[in-house]
Design an enzyme around this catalytic site. Structure first.
Site, PDB file in Angstrom:
ATOM      1  CD  GLU A  49      40.407  26.134  39.887  1.00 23.18           C
ATOM      2  OE1 GLU A  49      40.768  27.333  40.048  1.00 23.18           O
ATOM      3  OE2 GLU A  49      39.559  25.597  40.598  1.00 23.18           O
ATOM      4  CG  ASP A  60      42.124  36.948  40.182  1.00 21.95           C
ATOM      5  OD1 ASP A  60      41.612  35.942  40.690  1.00 21.95           O
ATOM      6  OD2 ASP A  60      42.173  37.155  38.958  1.00 21.95           O
TER       7      ASP A  60
END
Length: 266
Positions: A49, A60
């Site tokens: 990824e 995140d």
């Protein structure tokens, strides 16, 4: 979809282990170094990824934000990300690569132009964090027409009714967010509980692959090896940060980490 992603999962299952998915931020800590890291860790990762650096992330955590900040500071742009993918695929054509990012970047770039660029550079899949089901149905359909796997996200709070709809519309991979947290947080739920929810998803979906992400580290990865796949991101970003601070070789250190992770799930 008989994609490179699904073929990779099939090959891994024959080895009786989960797929190892790694996450790095494109352009961290430089564009050149980012590509070197990606090439090196792909010798052990089954699927890679690659994140689009973003200055206002949703899920995140600190480690990935730090990586994204370095990349943005170094001037990374969307076209640079595609160039990294293109150069990666020149030598790793059989290694699936998934781009992960936010829809506003795709919208600003132009949806159709973005997907054409994905197809041209041989991107295998997309994870778009801020485009949930069912708002993503139209975009997911466009992805499928281009032969790109659109990866749906589900979480511990996803209801069974909603889960059935998501599974029905999903392609050949589903991403299960293991806990209500940002990335990089300590595992707040026991591996047993995570696998219970994972098994519920698999009961409704025997043909599609389900990977688990969030809280996956060297300490926790072995306890979750019954999954189709496991995603490690924050630990890798942290290793890059630590390597920079210590003035060590980030490529070597991150590759060694991914190698250790792979050995734990064999």
């Amino acid at each position: 979809m008989n994609s490179l992603i699904s073929k990779t999962f099939s090959a891994v299952k024959k080895e009786n282990r989960p797929a190892l998915l790694t996450y790095t931020v494109a352009g961290d800590n430089t564009k050149k170094k980012s590509l070197k890291i990606l090439k090196s860790i792909s010798n052990y990762a089954d699927i890679c990824e690659l994140g689009f650096p973003h200055n206002t992330p949703i899920a995140d955590g600190g480690q990935i934000q730090t990586s994204a900040y370095r990349a943005i500071k170094n001037g990374i742009k969307i076209n640079d990300v595609f160039l990294i993918v293109k150069n990666f695929k020149k030598i790793k054509k059989d290694k699936p690569i998934i781009l992960m990012g936010y829809y506003n970047m795709i919208y600003q770039y132009n949806e159709n132009k973005f997907l054409e660029k994905c197809k041209k550079t041989k991107v295998d899949g997309l994870i778009v964090v801020d485009l949930p089901y069912p708002e993503n149905k139209n975009f997911a359909s466009k992805c499928k027409k281009k032969g790109i796997t659109f990866i749906q996200l589900v979480s511990p709070t996803t209801s069974n009714i909603r889960l059935k709809k998501i599974i029905k519309d999903s392609h050949d991979m589903i991403y299960y967010i293991s806990m209500l947290s940002t990335t990089g947080g300590k595992l707040k739920v026991s591996p047993k509980k995570i696998l219970e929810k994972y098994n519920e998803i698999k009961k409704q979906n025997k043909s599609k692959n389900v990977v688990i992400g969030f809280g996956i580290t060297e300490k926790t990865i072995k306890s979750l090896k019954k999954a189709d796949g496991l995603v490690v991101g924050s630990s890798i970003c942290k290793e890059i940060t630590n390597s920079i601070k210590r003035r060590q070789n980030a490529v070597t250190n991150v590759t060694n980490l991914v190698k250790r992770l792979k050995n734990k799930i064999k």
